[in-house]
Design a protein around this motif. Structure first.
Motif, PDB file in Angstrom:
ATOM      1  N   GLU A 215     129.006  74.934 -29.473  1.00 56.32           N
ATOM      2  CA  GLU A 215     128.537  73.677 -29.735  1.00 56.32           C
ATOM      3  C   GLU A 215     129.175  72.569 -28.980  1.00 56.32           C
ATOM      4  O   GLU A 215     128.652  71.437 -28.597  1.00 56.32           O
ATOM      5  CB  GLU A 215     128.435  73.215 -31.211  1.00 56.32           C
ATOM      6  CG  GLU A 215     127.553  73.998 -32.130  1.00 56.32           C
ATOM      7  CD  GLU A 215     127.678  73.520 -33.567  1.00 56.32           C
ATOM      8  OE1 GLU A 215     126.754  73.896 -34.205  1.00 56.32           O
ATOM      9  OE2 GLU A 215     128.727  73.345 -34.174  1.00 56.32           O
ATOM     10  N   ARG A 216     130.614  72.661 -28.399  1.00 51.02           N
ATOM     11  CA  ARG A 216     131.245  71.901 -27.549  1.00 51.02           C
ATOM     12  C   ARG A 216     130.382  72.060 -26.366  1.00 51.02           C
ATOM     13  O   ARG A 216     130.455  70.919 -25.343  1.00 51.02           O
ATOM     14  CB  ARG A 216     132.564  72.283 -27.583  1.00 51.02           C
ATOM     15  CG  ARG A 216     133.404  71.360 -26.880  1.00 51.02           C
ATOM     16  CD  ARG A 216     134.962  72.107 -26.941  1.00 51.02           C
ATOM     17  NE  ARG A 216     135.109  73.247 -26.067  1.00 51.02           N
ATOM     18  CZ  ARG A 216     135.216  73.445 -24.572  1.00 51.02           C
ATOM     19  NH1 ARG A 216     135.037  72.068 -24.090  1.00 51.02           N
ATOM     20  NH2 ARG A 216     135.329  74.426 -23.936  1.00 51.02           N
ATOM     21  N   LEU A 217     130.203  73.251 -25.781  1.00 55.87           N
ATOM     22  CA  LEU A 217     129.681  73.249 -24.399  1.00 55.87           C
ATOM     23  C   LEU A 217     128.293  72.854 -24.214  1.00 55.87           C
ATOM     24  O   LEU A 217     127.768  72.302 -23.207  1.00 55.87           O
ATOM     25  CB  LEU A 217     129.958  74.859 -23.877  1.00 55.87           C
ATOM     26  CG  LEU A 217     131.399  75.422 -23.745  1.00 55.87           C
ATOM     27  CD1 LEU A 217     131.523  76.796 -23.531  1.00 55.87           C
ATOM     28  CD2 LEU A 217     132.215  74.415 -22.611  1.00 55.87           C
ATOM     29  N   PHE A 218     127.244  73.331 -25.192  1.00 54.67           N
ATOM     30  CA  PHE A 218     126.096  73.115 -24.754  1.00 54.67           C
ATOM     31  C   PHE A 218     125.309  72.370 -26.030  1.00 54.67           C
ATOM     32  O   PHE A 218     125.769  72.262 -27.002  1.00 54.67           O
ATOM     33  CB  PHE A 218     125.138  74.885 -24.881  1.00 54.67           C
ATOM     34  CG  PHE A 218     125.979  75.595 -24.092  1.00 54.67           C
ATOM     35  CD1 PHE A 218     126.154  75.111 -22.630  1.00 54.67           C
ATOM     36  CD2 PHE A 218     125.842  77.005 -24.197  1.00 54.67           C
ATOM     37  CE1 PHE A 218     126.655  75.908 -21.665  1.00 54.67           C
ATOM     38  CE2 PHE A 218     126.444  77.942 -23.118  1.00 54.67           C
ATOM     39  CZ  PHE A 218     126.642  77.363 -21.946  1.00 54.67           C
ATOM     40  N   ARG A 219     124.408  71.853 -25.590  1.00 53.05           N
ATOM     41  CA  ARG A 219     123.233  71.326 -26.618  1.00 53.05           C
ATOM     42  C   ARG A 219     121.980  72.149 -27.348  1.00 53.05           C
ATOM     43  O   ARG A 219     121.760  73.255 -26.366  1.00 53.05           O
ATOM     44  CB  ARG A 219     122.410  70.140 -26.105  1.00 53.05           C
ATOM     45  CG  ARG A 219     123.238  68.957 -25.428  1.00 53.05           C
ATOM     46  CD  ARG A 219     122.436  68.027 -24.781  1.00 53.05           C
ATOM     47  NE  ARG A 219     122.058  68.589 -23.569  1.00 53.05           N
ATOM     48  CZ  ARG A 219     121.019  67.989 -22.699  1.00 53.05           C
ATOM     49  NH1 ARG A 219     120.821  66.735 -22.988  1.00 53.05           N
ATOM     50  NH2 ARG A 219     120.665  68.736 -21.437  1.00 53.05           N
ATOM     51  N   TYR A 220     121.739  72.043 -28.395  1.00 53.63           N
ATOM     52  CA  TYR A 220     120.572  72.887 -28.756  1.00 53.63           C
ATOM     53  C   TYR A 220     119.284  72.346 -28.401  1.00 53.63           C
ATOM     54  O   TYR A 220     119.213  71.303 -27.811  1.00 53.63           O
ATOM     55  CB  TYR A 220     120.532  72.736 -30.263  1.00 53.63           C
ATOM     56  CG  TYR A 220     121.455  73.402 -31.098  1.00 53.63           C
ATOM     57  CD1 TYR A 220     121.650  74.641 -31.301  1.00 53.63           C
ATOM     58  CD2 TYR A 220     122.581  72.646 -31.705  1.00 53.63           C
ATOM     59  CE1 TYR A 220     122.427  75.360 -32.240  1.00 53.63           C
ATOM     60  CE2 TYR A 220     123.525  73.256 -32.492  1.00 53.63           C
ATOM     61  CZ  TYR A 220     123.587  74.535 -32.608  1.00 53.63           C
ATOM     62  OH  TYR A 220     124.483  75.135 -33.458  1.00 53.63           O
TER      63      TYR A 220
END
Length: 396
Positions: free
Chosen positions: A182-187
């Motif tokens: 969740e820190r690296l990517f968006r949903y």
């Protein structure tokens, strides 16, 4: 009259979650090989890894009851001996003779598992026989989505942002893994087994709950799980490449594939709208794909580059996510033995299935001849003066 046809052993099935899909491809190949040139021999690899021969394997109906096949078929094996030219039966008949099937070319039609990851290709190298498709290295690279993307990244081939975790991290510290993602990517994120195909074990995670479910599911199929950041609004475009890495290759028409749910899943690929499977021919698709000329040219160039970078041979299918405006082409993955061998893409390119299969066999034989013409050993007297009994002989 002397037999002039070359015998092509078509191998399919295997220890893989895509076992049944491989059977479909194998039977399709068996029934489309030009029998004026070749004598196709069906070799079915059961889910336990044992090899079987039966003339009835030419019919897809034979495989409706997989459990009964070993009892009605002849078990065979391929000796790991370069001097051997035959597939041999494991048992002798009443007069003491064993089945012997002369093999000129091996044609693997496996999807996933040992058959597509380079393991069978290693056996084929040991027995020194021509075989269709990529070799050990290309097969292994194409099978592992993480390593494959690492190669793409190193060669400037665009692909979606990705990261991977081993099963132990997911099992022992799931909360930390989720937090990092969740820190690296968006949903949305796509969660996949690193090694596998046919969309088995894949999840489109739209939130934390589906992300957790996806991680746990993917970890059931592989010890390594890859997570990719989703690219919204892109078309799913596939193209096939044919040739050998050492020479000029050609590309097929492009297709756009469609799906009912969040991504192209197993049912979309193989069952189609009527629930009946015809291999990848069941997928809902548009050929040629509705993309602009600039996007098409970029897909073609990138597919050829991927073929070369992965050291592929024979035929592959390359899957992309494509946006026309602004132009954006991202490679998803490479399939070194695609479902139904992507014959429908070549059919749309005016290369019919039997012609394509003949070309693949010819490519395999050409590559084999080039390989055996190279020097693989050389004479040396290094052991002539070697002193026995030395504990730490110095070499080099």
């Amino acid at each position: 009259m002397q037999e002039t046809k070359k015998t092509v052993a078509v191998l399919f099935g295997g220890k893989s979650p895509e076992h049944e899909v491989s059977i479909i491809t194998g039977v399709q190949v068996l029934n489309n090989i030009d029998k004026n040139i070749y004598n196709p021999v069906p070799i079915y690899i059961a889910k336990d890894g044992r090899w079987y021969y039966n003339e009835s394997f030419l019919k897809i109906e034979t495989f409706k009851d997989l459990e009964s096949l070993p009892m009605t078929s002849e078990e065979v094996y391929l000796p790991a001996n370069p001097n051997n030219k035959y597939l041999l039966g494991t048992k002798s008949n009443l007069i003491g003779k064993r089945l012997k099937i002369k093999v000129d070319v091996l044609f693997p039609c496996f999807h996933g598992g040992l058959g597509e990851n380079g393991a069978f290709q290693g056996l084929f190298e040991i027995v020194e026989k021509p075989y269709v498709g990529s070799e050990v290295l290309g097969s292994a690279l194409g099978m592992d989505k993480v390593i494959c993307k690492d190669v793409f990244k190193a060669n400037g081939i665009p692909t979606a942002s990705y990261i991977y975790f081993y099963k132990e991290a997911i099992t022992n510290d799931l909360e930390k893994v989720v937090h990092e993602l969740e820190r690296l990517f968006r949903y949305p994120m796509f969660v996949k087994p690193a090694v596998g195909g046919s969309s088995v074990g894949i999840t489109k995670a739209k939130d934390r709950d589906t992300l957790i479910q996806g991680l746990e599911l993917a970890a059931m199929f592989d010890s390594k799980v890859i997570i990719e950041e989703g690219i919204e609004g892109a078309k799913e475009i596939n193209i096939s490449v044919l040739g050998n890495s050492t020479e000029q290759v050609i590309v097929s028409a492009c297709e756009e594939v469609f799906h009912k749910g969040d991504f192209l899943n197993y049912d979309d690929k193989y069952k189609g709208g009527d629930g009946k499977s015809q291999g990848m021919a069941s997928t809902k698709r548009q050929i040629p794909a509705d993309i602009g000329k600039e996007a098409l040219e970029l897909v073609q160039v990138t597919a050829k580059k991927a073929f070369s970078c992965l050291n592929c041979f024979g035929l592959i299918r390359v899957d992309f996510l494509v946006k026309d405006n602004p132009l954006e082409v991202n490679i998803i993955e490479v399939n070194t033995i695609p479902g139904s061998l992507a014959f429908y893409l070549w059919d749309a390119s005016q290369i019919k299935f039997p012609t394509m299969l003949t070309k693949l066999i010819e490519l395999a034989e050409k590559r084999f001849q080039e390989k055996i013409s190279k020097t693989s050993t050389f004479s040396t007297n290094i052991l002539q003066d070697f002193k026995a009994g030395l504990k730490n002989p110095k070499l080099g």
